[in-house]
Design an enzyme around this catalytic site. Structure first.
Site, PDB file in Angstrom:
ATOM      1  N   GLN A  79       2.597  -4.307   1.332  1.00 32.52           N
ATOM      2  CA  GLN A  79       1.388  -3.897   0.613  1.00 32.52           C
ATOM      3  C   GLN A  79       1.088  -4.913  -0.487  1.00 32.52           C
ATOM      4  O   GLN A  79       1.882  -5.069  -1.415  1.00 32.52           O
ATOM      5  CB  GLN A  79       1.559  -2.501   0.007  1.00 32.52           C
ATOM      6  CG  GLN A  79       0.256  -1.980  -0.589  1.00 32.52           C
ATOM      7  CD  GLN A  79       0.422  -0.661  -1.314  1.00 32.52           C
ATOM      8  OE1 GLN A  79       1.270  -0.550  -2.211  1.00 32.52           O
ATOM      9  NE2 GLN A  79      -0.375   0.334  -0.964  1.00 32.52           N
ATOM     10  N   TYR A 100      -5.979   0.142  -9.381  1.00 25.06           N
ATOM     11  CA  TYR A 100      -5.539  -1.242  -9.582  1.00 25.06           C
ATOM     12  C   TYR A 100      -6.742  -2.185  -9.431  1.00 25.06           C
ATOM     13  O   TYR A 100      -7.880  -1.729  -9.279  1.00 25.06           O
ATOM     14  CB  TYR A 100      -4.372  -1.556  -8.625  1.00 25.06           C
ATOM     15  CG  TYR A 100      -3.168  -0.692  -8.945  1.00 25.06           C
ATOM     16  CD1 TYR A 100      -2.519  -0.807 -10.176  1.00 25.06           C
ATOM     17  CD2 TYR A 100      -2.700   0.277  -8.049  1.00 25.06           C
ATOM     18  CE1 TYR A 100      -1.449   0.017 -10.506  1.00 25.06           C
ATOM     19  CE2 TYR A 100      -1.629   1.101  -8.365  1.00 25.06           C
ATOM     20  CZ  TYR A 100      -1.007   0.967  -9.601  1.00 25.06           C
ATOM     21  OH  TYR A 100       0.052   1.787  -9.932  1.00 25.06           O
ATOM     22  N   CYS A 156       6.956   1.727  -5.284  1.00 23.71           N
ATOM     23  CA  CYS A 156       7.479   0.760  -6.252  1.00 23.71           C
ATOM     24  C   CYS A 156       8.888   1.162  -6.663  1.00 23.71           C
ATOM     25  O   CYS A 156       9.142   2.332  -6.963  1.00 23.71           O
ATOM     26  CB  CYS A 156       6.610   0.759  -7.502  1.00 23.71           C
ATOM     27  SG  CYS A 156       5.009   0.021  -7.231  1.00 23.71           S
ATOM     28  N   PRO A 165       4.564   3.046   0.836  1.00 22.22           N
ATOM     29  CA  PRO A 165       5.055   2.070  -0.134  1.00 22.22           C
ATOM     30  C   PRO A 165       5.409   2.767  -1.445  1.00 22.22           C
ATOM     31  O   PRO A 165       4.639   3.604  -1.925  1.00 22.22           O
ATOM     32  CB  PRO A 165       3.851   1.136  -0.324  1.00 22.22           C
ATOM     33  CG  PRO A 165       2.663   1.930   0.091  1.00 22.22           C
ATOM     34  CD  PRO A 165       3.144   2.853   1.160  1.00 22.22           C
TER      35      PRO A 165
END
Ligand SMILES: Cc1cc2nc3c(=O)[nH]c(=O)nc-3n(C[C@H](O)[C@H](O)[C@H](O)COP(=O)(O)OP(=O)(O)OC[C@H]3O[C@@H](n4cnc5c(N)ncnc54)[C@H](O)[C@@H]3O)c2cc1C
Ligand SMILES: Cc1cc2nc3c(=O)[nH]c(=O)nc-3n(C[C@H](O)[C@H](O)[C@H](O)COP(=O)(O)O)c2cc1C
Length: 751
Positions: free
Chosen positions: A491, A572, A416, A414
């Site tokens: 995700q 996160y 961004c 994944p």
């Protein structure tokens, strides 16, 4: 030049000879505490590449060394009652005593002064020397004297080993792994001349104590070894020579010289004996230092040049040796592996030798590995392989997670894109993910997608929190399903304290200049000192966010995703609960790891319940925070085991990004050892990610059982067709989309 060499080991003697050869006017003395023929240890090994360097440095010693060699090509691995043999390894061994004889004779011939039976305790008598070489070995007195100036660091490893010999002429470099009532024993044995072999016995401290060897004399050790390895030794005796049980010290020094005193060989650095490179490093140091002194008559300049040249090479070898050392320190971990995979794990342990290198050295061995691996993949996935004369490379075998069957082992990580508006993915995401799905990877993981508007990292992050998101994602999922053979996962995440920041290219993790939204996290700690302070989550916040995850999972199901990944890495929100650096809570969700895991597991359980039973969920974790007081690899095993107990199907093993003061150790495949450990110790499938960029590495990792899936992020940004290109390089027939059929007869020539 007046030169004093302290220590008549390979480093001291070879350096003395090279200096005297370069300029007979040098006054060179070697001072050695032992007698000339009073050596410890048995054999040493050199690779062909090392010999080439010796030939260039001094033909005379090289020729004598080569005459003294016992050569071998095979590696025999004794394990669980079988012997796996791999060939083509091209190493040579010789007696350490013989090597020292050759070097001593060469020194004598060149008129180097040799003073035996003189122990140096103090440098005062050599104050008039232009150069003092500290070649006094691993327990260097000189290094100890100036420990602070050299910036000495010594790390002692817990395993115990003893250096023995035997008259058993092992036909190959021989590793023996043998279990008895006390535990697992490892043997590293190789022939070093016609009559003798080195026989190093190693085990864990606990096994060693259980066997009573902590109180053993040398003779007891010999008797124990002869009995335990009677079969392998075929009646040959075991020989001792100051054969004391030791721990291995990894020696490093921040500086290799102080004034006119210079460290070489083991005094400067050690590399675990399992990579057989200590003598090679010592002698290569001698070559580099003598050449630097030829180029720079000024001693300090020469010492600086020597260190500048040697340090990168030494440190690179030390890194490989370290991985090898750790493999032997923790071999118990691999005891469940079948012999062929155990052999592959052993041969590729330093991550330097790959599936591809082994294929060149020993194609038959690799074909056996590949066939074994493919058969296992067929059993695991329930999918038969297409008929073919040869088994596919490991990366092109299927893998099952619940009802989801992936056609190969390559995954797009994944990433961004910071290109959405209010969470809605758009044409950029369609093309970005669609082209990678067409590129041949079996699984595409769509970027970190947030479960609420406030849970986003940046205003450009994708989300799954409003009805329009489902249709926007479905368009992408449908494209992948309709036009490619890939599967697609989403995700899901909440950014926590790392939210409300700028797009990556505007300043990663930097707070937005305006338009910020309030943050929540496990504890009210800002990421940077100048970042927004998050609110400590209340139970009400926790309920809300958990329900948002569940809602997002339901929406992902409607959008047609094949799999979910929950993001519990990189600092996160969910990760902020797991790490003790970001979770300072004193309630039921802070403190011990079990308590810190409570909320992330609560979210996992809720999502698992809402997500179809046949569809898998993976979790991405940071296996270490790379920071003092943070999570470690030990914790990662416990985290993965907890996730497994809750029904997690696979762990994606990443690291760090928890705190800005992290000190990661980057390098090729730098996160693969964490994946290896978690896979074996927590017993859960792993997806490895991080600086994995070649198909050789992917095949090695899979075949050796270090991960079940190989995940590439930046490699796929660079080349969306990475998997197709890897197939072509390996002559593997991966069908192209019909539209691109013409590529079959095309020869790429980018250069
Ligand atoms: C179990 C084991 C197996 C190994 N197997 C291999 C292998 O297969 N291949 C390989 O390349 N390497 C191997 N090594 C490593 C290798 O032995 C060393 O890396 C290598 O000998 C280093 O050379 P050196 O000259 O720096 O130090 P050393 O060979 O240790 O020589 C140092 C010398 O200095 C002398 N000395 C020490 N202090 C003083 C003092 N104060 N005054 C005077 N003299 C002093 C010592 O007596 C010694 O002769 C192995 C090591 C171990 C422990
Ligand atoms: C541009 C970019 C964006 C990323 N975004 C995410 C993300 O959304 N989720 C995630 O788990 N990791 C993300 N990462 C980390 C990668 O998935 C991967 O773990 C990391 O880049 C190491 O793999 P690599 O060496 O193959 O690039 C991102 C990495 C890059 C380069």
């Amino acid at each position: 030049m007046r030169i004093i060499c302290i220590g008549g080991g390979p480093a001291g003697l070879y350096f003395a000879a090279l200096m005297k050869k370069a300029d007979p006017a040098h006054d060179v003395t070697v001072i050695e505490r032992n007698r000339p023929d009073d050596t410890f240890g048995f054999g040493v090994v050199f690779s062909d590449a090392t010999l080439e360097r010796f030939a260039q440095a001094d033909r005379e010693t090289h020729d004598e060394i080569v005459r003294a060699f016992a050569h071998w090509d095979d590696i025999d691995i004794h394990y669980q009652g079988t012997v796996v043999t791999s060939t083509g390894h091209g190493f040579a061994g010789m007696s350490r005593q013989r090597l020292l004889d050759i070097l001593q004779r060469r020194c004598a011939h060149l008129a180097v002064k040799l003073e035996f039976q003189t122990e140096v305790r103090d440098l005062a008598p050599y104050a008039d020397a232009d150069l003092i070489l500290a070649g006094d070995g691993v327990n260097s007195t000189i290094r100890a004297r100036y420990a602070e100036r050299f910036g000495r660091r010594i790390e002692w490893w817990p395993n115990r080993f003893v250096w023995l010999g035997t008259t058993c002429p092992f036909p190959a470099f021989t590793f023996i792994f043998k279990e008895d009532v006390h535990g697992l024993w490892r043997v590293h044995a190789y022939r070093y001349d016609a009559r003798y072999s080195t026989f190093i016995l190693e085990t864990t401290d606990a096994t060693w104590r259980r066997a009573g060897l902590d109180e053993a004399s040398e003779d007891d050790t010999v008797a124990f070894t002869e009995e335990l390895f009677a079969d392998e030794l075929k009646g040959h005796p075991v020989l001792k020579n100051r054969s004391l049980w030791r721990n291995f010290p990894v020696v490093r020094n921040e500086r290799w010289s102080h004034g006119n005193v210079v460290l070489v060989g083991d005094a400067a650095h050690t590399a675990h004996f399992s990579v057989g490179s200590g003598t090679k490093l010592a002698m290569e140091d001698a070559i580099a230092l003598s050449r630097a002194l030829e180029r720079h008559p000024d001693v300090p300049a020469a010492l600086a040049a020597y260190e500048a040249e040697r340090r990168p090479e030494v440190e690179s070898l030390q890194r490989a040796a370290q991985v090898s050392l750790e493999w032997f320190e923790t071999t118990e971990r691999y005891q469940r592996l079948e012999p062929i995979q155990f052999a592959m794990s052993l041969l590729t342990r330093s991550l330097r030798v790959t599936h591809e290198n082994l294929k060149v050295r020993d194609p038959r061995f690799v074909a056996t590995v590949d066939r074994w691996f493919a058969e296992g993949a067929v059993r695991q996935s329930g999918v038969p392989l297409p008929a073919a004369p040869a088994p596919p490379p490991p990366m092109f075998t299927p893998f099952r997670l619940r009802d989801l069957v992936l056609s190969n082992r390559i995954v797009v990580s994944p990433m961004c894109q910071y290109s959405a508006e209010d969470g809605t993915p758009n044409d950029w995401h369609l093309v970005h993910l669609g082209s990678r799905a067409a590129g041949g990877a079996a699984l595409i993981v769509a970027e970190m997608t947030d479960v609420s508007r406030e849970g986003r990292i940046s205003p450009g992050c994708t989300g799954m929190y409003k009805p329009g998101h489902v249709d926007a994602w479905r368009r992408i999922v449908d494209f992948v399903h309709r036009h490619t053979g890939a599967r697609i996962a989403l995700q899901l995440a909440h950014a926590g304290r790392k939210g409300s920041t700028r797009r990556m290219w505007e300043g990663i993790d930097e707070p937005l200049p305006e338009g910020n939204w309030p943050l929540v996290s496990a504890s009210p700690l800002p990421y940077f000192p100048h970042s927004q302070v998050p609110r400590e989550m209340t139970r009400g916040d926790m309920d809300l966010v958990r329900d948002q995850f569940v809602q997002a999972a339901r929406m992902a199901e409607v959008a047609g995703f094949d799999m979910l990944e929950l993001h519990m890495a990189h600092g996160y929100l969910l990760a902020s609960f797991i790490s003790p650096l970001t979770n300072l809570r004193t309630d039921a969700y802070g403190g011990l790891l079990e308590l810190r895991m409570r909320y992330p597991l609560e979210v996992f359980d809720a999502v698992r319940t809402a997500w179809p039973a046949g569809k898998p969920i993976s979790v991405k974790i940071s296996a270490t925070d790379w920071a003092p007081g943070g999570t470690t690899a030990d914790d990662a095993v416990r985290i993965a085991a907890r996730l497994r107990a809750h029904g997690c199907d696979a762990v994606t093993v990443s690291t760090g990004q928890t705190v800005p003061h992290q000190k990661p150790v980057y390098g090729r495949l730098y996160q693969a050892p964490f994946s290896d450990r978690i896979r074996h110790e927590a017993g859960i499938p792993t997806m490895t990610v991080g600086n994995l960029s070649t198909y050789a590495d992917a095949n090695s990792i899979l075949a050796a059982g270090r991960a079940d899936l190989c995940v590439l992020a930046r490699g796929h940004l660079y080349d969306p067709y990475w998997t197709r290109h890897a197939a072509r390089e390996q002559d593997y027939d991966l069908p192209w989309p019909d539209q691109y059929e013409s590529v079959k007869s095309y020869t790429p020539r980018a250069r």
